[in-house]
Design a protein around this motif. Sequence first.
Motif, short mmCIF file in Angstrom:
data_model
loop_
_atom_site.label_atom_id
_atom_site.label_comp_id
_atom_site.label_asym_id
_atom_site.label_seq_id
_atom_site.Cartn_x
_atom_site.Cartn_y
_atom_site.Cartn_z
N TYR A 1 -28.42 -0.13 7.68
CA TYR A 1 -27.99 -0.78 8.91
C TYR A 1 -27.72 -2.26 8.71
O TYR A 1 -28.23 -2.89 7.78
CB TYR A 1 -29.06 -0.63 10.00
N TRP B 1 -25.92 6.71 19.73
CA TRP B 1 -26.80 5.58 20.04
C TRP B 1 -28.20 6.09 20.36
O TRP B 1 -28.35 7.15 20.99
CB TRP B 1 -26.29 4.78 21.25
N ILE C 1 -26.33 -1.59 13.50
CA ILE C 1 -25.09 -0.83 13.37
C ILE C 1 -24.80 -0.59 11.89
O ILE C 1 -25.51 -1.06 11.02
CB ILE C 1 -23.91 -1.56 14.03
N LYS D 1 -26.43 4.45 15.98
CA LYS D 1 -26.68 3.03 16.15
C LYS D 1 -27.95 2.87 16.98
O LYS D 1 -28.32 3.76 17.75
CB LYS D 1 -25.50 2.36 16.85
#
Length: 215
Positions: free
Chosen positions: A25, A85, A50, A55
């Motif tokens: 990430y 997400w 991200i 994410k």
Amino acid sequence: MRTSHSELERLALDQLEPQLVRRGYQLIRNPSRADLPSFVEGYIPDAIAIGRNPKIALEIKGRGGFDMERSLATIRKRFEGQDDWVFQVFYFNSLEPLVMKLPADTIDEQVKRVAGLARTDAQAAFVLAWSVLEASARESGLLDDRPGGANRIVSLLASEGYIGRSQVSDFLDLANLRNRIVHGQLDIEPSEADVERILTLVSIIRTSDEDNTPH
């Protein structure tokens, strides 16, 4: 001395970032609305991770409470059913170790150790010198039992008059040098003079503390 919420948030993210980077990430602190999906409905997390899916929206909190947990539950619902997400909450007290004040003789020994090490391994001595500096600031009551961070320590010592106004920029550069080394940029070679500057600051703090001690 109480650490501000923003400082605790920064410290928490400093600890989380290497873990997230190892997982592939990239951490973005204080993201803008443009960085976020529309379904969050105006909510802006403290940071996002991200670069891979899912994410992560990161919220950094101190000790919990009923009202806070209810608020977090409302935010968490916005992420339900979203495949790309996730919402994660991290708490200060689970991330931040307590650092105890050391006795004066232990710091004395470490100062001698750093001075000797600087002649043969300035890089290792430089990193250890920052630990001695933080220990000295804590010994003098300038820091509480939470980790300091090199930049924060410089700012604190400047505000307390231990670092002159003309020296602040130079010490912030040294703090940046230290941070780059400890985060893996091992080709940086501080000088023995850099180590001596940190140890001189240690001496100033500790001498001032002794002068202010009632007899």
